[in-house]
Design a protein around this motif. Structure first.
Motif, PDB file in Angstrom:
ATOM      1  N   ILE A 222       0.847  -1.204   0.000  1.00 17.71           N
ATOM      2  CA  ILE A 222       0.000   0.000   0.000  1.00 17.71           C
ATOM      3  C   ILE A 222       0.874   1.242   0.000  1.00 17.71           C
ATOM      4  CG2 ILE A 222      -1.671   1.320   1.356  1.00 17.71           C
ATOM      5  CD1 ILE A 222      -2.855  -1.328   2.298  1.00 17.71           C
ATOM      6  N   TRP A 223       1.973   1.195   0.777  1.00 15.15           N
ATOM      7  CA  TRP A 223       2.903   2.341   0.816  1.00 15.15           C
ATOM      8  C   TRP A 223       3.451   2.635  -0.572  1.00 15.15           C
ATOM      9  CZ3 TRP A 223       7.688   3.972  -0.436  1.00 15.15           C
ATOM     10  CH2 TRP A 223       8.203   5.093   0.217  1.00 15.15           C
ATOM     11  N   ILE A 224       3.876   1.616  -1.283  1.00 12.29           N
ATOM     12  CA  ILE A 224       4.429   1.791  -2.626  1.00 12.29           C
ATOM     13  C   ILE A 224       3.403   2.436  -3.548  1.00 12.29           C
ATOM     14  CG2 ILE A 224       5.207   0.558  -4.694  1.00 12.29           C
ATOM     15  CD1 ILE A 224       6.494  -1.500  -2.749  1.00 12.29           C
ATOM     16  N   ASP A 225       2.193   1.916  -3.538  1.00 13.11           N
ATOM     17  CA  ASP A 225       1.141   2.437  -4.411  1.00 13.11           C
ATOM     18  C   ASP A 225       0.831   3.895  -4.091  1.00 13.11           C
ATOM     19  OD1 ASP A 225      -0.925   1.888  -6.479  1.00 13.11           O
ATOM     20  OD2 ASP A 225      -2.311   2.309  -4.835  1.00 13.11           O
TER      21      ASP A 225
ATOM     22  N   CYS B 168      10.943  -1.048  -1.336  1.00 12.00           N
ATOM     23  CA  CYS B 168       9.897  -0.048  -1.539  1.00 12.00           C
ATOM     24  C   CYS B 168      10.389   1.154  -2.342  1.00 12.00           C
ATOM     25  CB  CYS B 168       9.358   0.419  -0.190  1.00 12.00           C
ATOM     26  SG  CYS B 168       8.460  -0.824   0.746  1.00 12.00           S
ATOM     27  N   ILE B 169      11.522   1.716  -1.955  1.00  9.71           N
ATOM     28  CA  ILE B 169      12.047   2.889  -2.667  1.00  9.71           C
ATOM     29  C   ILE B 169      12.437   2.507  -4.091  1.00  9.71           C
ATOM     30  CG2 ILE B 169      13.849   4.638  -2.722  1.00  9.71           C
ATOM     31  CD1 ILE B 169      11.793   5.106  -0.531  1.00  9.71           C
ATOM     32  N   GLY B 170      12.970   1.309  -4.267  1.00 15.49           N
ATOM     33  CA  GLY B 170      13.313   0.851  -5.611  1.00 15.49           C
ATOM     34  C   GLY B 170      12.105   0.813  -6.522  1.00 15.49           C
ATOM     35  N   LYS B 171      10.978   0.340  -6.006  1.00 19.89           N
ATOM     36  CA  LYS B 171       9.742   0.286  -6.788  1.00 19.89           C
ATOM     37  C   LYS B 171       9.265   1.691  -7.158  1.00 19.89           C
ATOM     38  CE  LYS B 171       8.594  -4.141  -7.044  1.00 19.89           C
ATOM     39  NZ  LYS B 171       8.366  -4.845  -8.326  1.00 19.89           N
ATOM     40  N   VAL B 172       9.387   2.623  -6.228  1.00 21.52           N
ATOM     41  CA  VAL B 172       8.967   4.002  -6.495  1.00 21.52           C
ATOM     42  C   VAL B 172       9.866   4.654  -7.547  1.00 21.52           C
ATOM     43  CG1 VAL B 172       8.705   6.302  -5.483  1.00 21.52           C
ATOM     44  CG2 VAL B 172       7.912   4.287  -4.227  1.00 21.52           C
ATOM     45  N   ILE B 173      11.168   4.456  -7.415  1.00 23.34           N
ATOM     46  CA  ILE B 173      12.106   5.005  -8.391  1.00 23.34           C
ATOM     47  C   ILE B 173      11.828   4.447  -9.779  1.00 23.34           C
ATOM     48  CG2 ILE B 173      14.533   5.005  -9.127  1.00 23.34           C
ATOM     49  CD1 ILE B 173      15.306   5.130  -6.171  1.00 23.34           C
ATOM     50  N   ASP B 174      11.637   3.148  -9.859  1.00 20.93           N
ATOM     51  CA  ASP B 174      11.364   2.501 -11.147  1.00 20.93           C
ATOM     52  C   ASP B 174      10.103   3.070 -11.785  1.00 20.93           C
ATOM     53  OD1 ASP B 174      11.897   0.194 -13.075  1.00 20.93           O
ATOM     54  OD2 ASP B 174       9.845  -0.241 -12.457  1.00 20.93           O
ATOM     55  N   TYR B 175       9.064   3.246 -11.000  1.00 20.83           N
ATOM     56  CA  TYR B 175       7.795   3.781 -11.506  1.00 20.83           C
ATOM     57  C   TYR B 175       7.959   5.203 -12.024  1.00 20.83           C
ATOM     58  CZ  TYR B 175       2.969   5.544 -11.379  1.00 20.83           C
ATOM     59  OH  TYR B 175       1.765   6.127 -11.695  1.00 20.83           O
ATOM     60  N   LEU B 176       8.567   6.072 -11.211  1.00 21.20           N
ATOM     61  CA  LEU B 176       8.704   7.473 -11.601  1.00 21.20           C
ATOM     62  C   LEU B 176       9.630   7.638 -12.800  1.00 21.20           C
ATOM     63  CD1 LEU B 176       8.895   9.154  -8.081  1.00 21.20           C
ATOM     64  CD2 LEU B 176       6.937   9.068  -9.626  1.00 21.20           C
ATOM     65  N   LYS B 177      10.705   6.868 -12.840  1.00 21.51           N
ATOM     66  CA  LYS B 177      11.612   6.912 -13.988  1.00 21.51           C
ATOM     67  C   LYS B 177      10.898   6.471 -15.264  1.00 21.51           C
ATOM     68  CE  LYS B 177      16.167   7.705 -12.901  1.00 21.51           C
ATOM     69  NZ  LYS B 177      17.175   8.430 -13.715  1.00 21.51           N
ATOM     70  N   THR B 178       9.977   5.522 -15.143  1.00 23.20           N
ATOM     71  CA  THR B 178       9.261   4.997 -16.298  1.00 23.20           C
ATOM     72  C   THR B 178       8.252   5.993 -16.845  1.00 23.20           C
ATOM     73  OG1 THR B 178       9.503   2.719 -15.513  1.00 23.20           O
ATOM     74  CG2 THR B 178       7.755   3.133 -17.122  1.00 23.20           C
TER      75      THR B 178
ATOM     76  N   GLN C  16      23.079   1.392   0.705  1.00 20.59           N
ATOM     77  CA  GLN C  16      23.943   0.539  -0.116  1.00 20.59           C
ATOM     78  C   GLN C  16      23.128  -0.536  -0.824  1.00 20.59           C
ATOM     79  OE1 GLN C  16      26.719  -0.578   3.023  1.00 20.59           O
ATOM     80  NE2 GLN C  16      28.358   0.603   2.063  1.00 20.59           N
ATOM     81  N   ASN C  17      22.195  -1.139  -0.106  1.00 17.97           N
ATOM     82  CA  ASN C  17      21.335  -2.154  -0.721  1.00 17.97           C
ATOM     83  C   ASN C  17      20.463  -1.546  -1.814  1.00 17.97           C
ATOM     84  OD1 ASN C  17      22.332  -4.137   0.991  1.00 17.97           O
ATOM     85  ND2 ASN C  17      20.713  -3.884   2.501  1.00 17.97           N
ATOM     86  N   LEU C  18      19.958  -0.351  -1.571  1.00 19.81           N
ATOM     87  CA  LEU C  18      19.133   0.336  -2.570  1.00 19.81           C
ATOM     88  C   LEU C  18      19.947   0.636  -3.824  1.00 19.81           C
ATOM     89  CD1 LEU C  18      16.577   1.873  -3.488  1.00 19.81           C
ATOM     90  CD2 LEU C  18      17.445   3.867  -2.209  1.00 19.81           C
ATOM     91  N   PHE C  19      21.166   1.134  -3.639  1.00 19.10           N
ATOM     92  CA  PHE C  19      22.000   1.483  -4.787  1.00 19.10           C
ATOM     93  C   PHE C  19      22.412   0.237  -5.572  1.00 19.10           C
ATOM     94  CE2 PHE C  19      26.006   2.402  -6.934  1.00 19.10           C
ATOM     95  CZ  PHE C  19      25.702   3.586  -7.583  1.00 19.10           C
ATOM     96  N   LYS C  20      22.808  -0.800  -4.866  1.00 16.46           N
ATOM     97  CA  LYS C  20      23.239  -2.027  -5.539  1.00 16.46           C
ATOM     98  C   LYS C  20      22.118  -2.643  -6.365  1.00 16.46           C
ATOM     99  CE  LYS C  20      26.835  -3.173  -2.161  1.00 16.46           C
ATOM    100  NZ  LYS C  20      27.218  -4.077  -1.036  1.00 16.46           N
ATOM    101  N   ALA C  21      20.867  -2.458  -5.930  1.00 16.47           N
ATOM    102  CA  ALA C  21      19.724  -2.996  -6.664  1.00 16.47           C
ATOM    103  C   ALA C  21      19.286  -2.089  -7.809  1.00 16.47           C
ATOM    104  CB  ALA C  21      18.547  -3.221  -5.714  1.00 16.47           C
TER     105      ALA C  21
END
Length: 289
Positions: free
Chosen positions: A108-111, A151-161, A181-186
């Motif tokens: 829900i947070w991601i959405d 969660c942040i990765g999903k948001v970044i992917d969505y907004l970039k798209t 570090q985990n966020l950047f590596k992913a």
């Protein structure tokens, strides 16, 4: 690590709402800096209290907490028309434990985050002629959930798209470094800049600063890692301006620094002269020190 930097130096400035600031402090923009970013802080999310843990949990619904009159679409439009090298970025999160990353429900947070941030960028700050908001900055200083990278990765992917040309930066600090570090590596190709908050830890000497930066390059790369200095009084005992400037000069001499950011414009008003750290940092970056 000391290979030649392939990007032009960048300078970034955090704008935290204050009655002292009458608008964007354009007087700090150096005509020699290739790219200058103003970061509006913060777009903060709504929180509720978890009845079981009594902790604050986030809903993912973001809203602007900066002065929307001083930094409204018309002000940004005028700024960018007068200064073509300027970009305007919204920073999400907040300073300290009052603004934790701790989703009540991660999906829900991601959405909610995707929808609310897209709304700020494409609806609240819309223009028929240009993109007024150029990017987002992830700036949580307090992280209580291991779902941060996901969660942040999903948001970044969505907004970039869905938003063409969006610039994304992340703002790690020592207490939450592993999460970033985990966020950047992913998401290494989706994160454009890394604003490391050196002012969140004790860095007493130039050698400590230089060695820490070179260690961080191993994760974040020399092309993306930026060094941060804070003019906020509560950060003053961690790293001095003298150590920061001398260390930055050494890093530039070995092609190990791509840019500098300062937090924040309102606190810098108390320097003599006003905004001296911003002026000094841009001179360091452009070789006019």
């Amino acid at each position: 690590m000391s290979s030649k930097i392939q990007v032009k130096p960048i300078f970034r400035e955090y704008i935290i709402e204050s009655d002292l600031l009458k608008g964007f402090p354009v007087e700090i923009i150096s005509p020699r800096i290739p790219e200058f970013h103003f970061l509006l802080a913060f777009a903060s999310e709504d929180y509720v209290e978890d009845p079981n843990t009594k902790k604050k949990v986030g809903k993912g619904n973001f809203r602007a907490t900066w002065d929307v009159i001083k930094f409204d679409p018309q002000s940004i439009r005028i700024l960018k028309s007068n200064y073509e090298r300027v970009k305007v970025v919204i920073s999400i999160g907040g300073r300290g434990s009052d603004f934790p990353f701790n989703p009540q429900d991660k999906e829900i947070w991601i959405d909610n985050a995707q929808k609310s941030l897209k709304s700020i960028i494409t609806e609240q700050y819309k223009s028929p002629f240009e993109t007024l908001i150029d990017g987002i900055d992830i700036n949580y200083e307090h992280i209580e959930s291991n779902d941060f990278a996901y969660c942040i990765g999903k948001v970044i992917d969505y907004l970039k798209t869905y938003i063409s040309g969006l610039v994304v930066s992340i703002a790690p600090s020592h207490p939450v470094l592993s999460h970033y570090q985990n966020l950047f590596k992913a998401n290494p190709d989706r994160v454009d800049w890394v604003n490391y908050q050196y002012y969140k830890e004790k860095v007493s000497t130039t050698l400590e600063f230089v060695n820490l930066h070179k260690t961080l390059i191993d994760t974040f790369t020399v092309q993306k890692l930026l060094a941060g200095f804070s003019t906020n009084p509560k950060d003053k005992d961690n790293i001095s301006l003298e150590v920061f400037v001398e260390g930055s000069l050494q890093l530039i001499s070995s092609a190990s620094l791509s840019g500098i950011f300062v937090l924040d414009a309102q606190s810098s008003l108390y320097y003599e002269p006003a905004h001296y750290p911003e002026e000094k940092a841009q001179k360091v970056l452009t070789g006019s020190n």
